[in-house]
Scaffold this active site. Structure first.
Site, PDB file in Angstrom:
ATOM      1  CE  LYS A 219      -3.639   0.113   2.694  1.00 55.74           C
ATOM      2  NZ  LYS A 219      -4.527   0.276   3.879  1.00 55.74           N
ATOM      3  CD  GLU A 225       9.024  -7.356   6.339  1.00 60.38           C
ATOM      4  OE1 GLU A 225       9.002  -7.634   7.561  1.00 60.38           O
ATOM      5  OE2 GLU A 225       8.475  -6.327   5.870  1.00 60.38           O
ATOM      6  CE  LYS A 518       6.057  -4.186   9.985  1.00 62.28           C
ATOM      7  NZ  LYS A 518       4.956  -3.631   9.160  1.00 62.28           N
TER       8      LYS A 518
END
Length: 553
Positions: A219, A225, A518
């Site tokens: 998006k 990744e 993350k």
């Protein structure tokens, strides 16, 4: 229900779960029924196996083998009502910003709405843009399938590789595996999600770059990744086509909202397929995220699947709560989670094609409802979420069913079966379904000392062979596995997760918990890659692990 201002966004003024009258009544009721046994319940009511069922849309839900009475179900449905469920359902379908922590609408139901529907987000009807995207997808998928879309060298596309992660991978992969019998046989579909290079290597092993199309799903076009794998795919393609970088345009398409990033990558923005911030990733495979699936099964089958989604949406929105399939599944989950203290739920599809369905539900349920604060930001004092796991029957029977039958943990199970075989080979389907039905019977009623003695079991062996039974199961029988019935099944569990979240009073549509790892990975990556010894300021464990990795890599 009237909203109240809490920290900015409006949230429903619903009391905490433990303060609702039905919850207090359920606590008292639980003390009365907690020791009841299914064998006794069936003995007392010969019609129990008919009475505690519900049917809709070709689905037959048998919840009679659960440790409940009709009074239990009445109180659980009342708890859902006191939680504001009818109002929350309407709020979702009307485009209200029920994702309170991100102030977003939650409108995966718009992805399968008919063309003439009106669903507003900030006063704007989003249905036309949904169908515009579906039409764009359908046109592209058809051109790939019939050979009009050619690769850079003029060859037909025979391999499609979907690059995504989370909902951009689990959904399309699950649905492709489920509908493999409907897929174009001369078109291979593969998936890459893991940052581990082995995933990319195996997904592209044996493929001809000239015949391969990559569908990159991100998006934001910033997902680490996905972008790393996409860049590796671009290098693989360019190297395989003699270093011609312009080949990217005929072998890559994007599902994204970031046109600038897509164009910079080398993908023609005309080949970018949109989706929207009111669609959560785990609810998105019926959007453009499902482009690779549409290429595999064709636009017509894809739309049949959307019809199934829509049918379950309408059932969920309009059926009385006491006969509402997602509501019944959800209140049973709350019953075991918050009264019996069960921590896991097994989902056991008796169909080889649904092999990835439990993994798909893991994200749907656990990312949605793994929350520790309610909608007002208050820490909850009760269990939320379920640990979802499972495997198709009959394989699981030779793996983990032993624990369910004779272990010390209470594990409610959903059994999913189909009455009509896709491949009616000899006795196979009857044997498969006989195992499903036998497992639910065995889990409910077990095997007693008296039964073992009567069967001639050696006395010393009897303790090892006793099965206590009273292990709860719900059975979902479906006519046949088709694109339409798959859409219904997925929507059934989508709405189940939503109902659970409403009862627990949590936001089922954010996922802030995945962000911390993350952020820390962004900090650690340059420390691993640095040519000089970095100055490490983590805890002593993480510092030593980094040093050891750097020495041994």
């Amino acid at each position: 229900m009237p909203p109240e201002e809490v920290g900015g966004p409006s949230v429903p003024a619903v009391p905490s779960l433990e303060d609702r009258p039905a919850f207090a009544e359920l606590q008292e009721h639980f003390q009365e029924v907690r020791e009841l046994r299914l064998k006794e319940l069936f003995g007392q009511d010969p019609q129990r196996g008919v009475a505690l069922t519900a049917a809709a849309l070709g689905f037959y839900l048998d919840y009679s083998k659960n440790r409940v009475t009709s009074e239990t179900m009445r109180l659980l449905v009342r708890l859902a009502q006191e939680s504001g469920l009818p109002e929350r359902i309407e709020a979702m379908f009307s485009g209200a910003r029920i994702n309170v922590s991100e102030q977003r609408s939650v409108l995966h139901v718009a992805l399968r709405a008919p063309r003439d529907a009106v669903i507003l987000v900030d006063g704007h009807n989003v249905v036309p843009q949904v169908h515009q995207a579906l039409d764009q997808m359908g046109d592209f998928a058809t051109r790939v399938r019939d050979g009009r879309w050619l690769g850079h060298t003029g060859k037909r596309i025979r391999n499609v590789v979907n690059i995504g992660i989370g909902g951009s991978d689990l959904g399309p992969m699950m649905a492709y595996e489920a509908l493999r019998d409907y897929a174009k046989v001369d078109l291979a579909l593969r998936f890459v999600s893991n940052i581990d290079a082995s995933d990319f290597v195996e997904a592209t092993r044996g493929l001809d770059p000239a015949e391969t199309l990559f569908v990159v799903c991100s998006k934001s076009w910033h997902t680490l990744e996905t972008l790393t794998n996409a860049e590796t795919a671009r290098d693989w393609l360019v190297a395989g086509l003699g270093g011609e970088r312009q080949a990217t345009a005929r072998h890559f398409v994007a599902v994204s909202t970031n046109q600038e990033g897509v164009a910079e990558f080398g993908i023609d923005p005309a080949n970018m397929f949109p989706f929207w911030d009111w669609v959560g990733g785990r609810y998105s495979y019926d959007s453009a995220i499902g482009l690779s699936l549409m290429i595999a099964i064709g636009p017509e089958r894809f739309r049949e699947m959307l019809v199934g989604f829509r049918a379950m949406d309408e059932h969920f929105r309009t059926a009385p709560l006491e006969r509402n399939l997602p509501v019944l599944l959800a209140v049973l989950a709350v019953w075991y989670n918050n009264f019996f203290g069960a921590e896991t739920q097994a989902v056991l599809p008796y169909d080889h094609y649904l092999g990835r369905f439990p993994a798909y539900l893991q994200q749907l349920e656990m990312e949605s409802n793994g929350k520790h604060v309610d909608l007002a930001g208050r820490t909850v004092g009760y269990q939320t979420g379920q640990i979802i796991w499972g495997q198709p029957g009959t394989n699981g029977q030779h793996a983990f069913y032993q624990l369910i039958h004779q272990g010390t943990k209470l594990i409610p199970c959903d059994f999913i079966g189909f009455c009509e075989a896709l491949h009616p080979l000899g006795r196979h389907h009857d044997l498969l379904m006989a195992n499903l039905l036998a497992q639910t019977e065995a889990l409910a009623f077990g095997r007693t000392v008296e039964e073992l003695t009567a069967a001639g079991t050696p006395e010393w062996q009897i303790p090892f062979r006793v099965c206590d039974g009273n292990r709860p199961t719900t059975t979902i029988l479906i006519d046949r596995l088709t694109p339409e019935s798959l859409g219904k099944l997925v929507a059934l569990y989508e709405h189940k997760a939503f109902v659970e979240g409403v009862i627990w009073g949590i936001d089922s549509f954010d996922q802030w918990g995945v962000e911390l790892g993350k952020l820390l990975a962004d900090r650690i990556t340059p420390e691993l890659e640095s040519r000089l010894d970095p100055s490490l300021e983590h805890d002593s464990s993480t510092n030593e692990l980094i040093r050891r990795y750097r020495r041994l890599r």
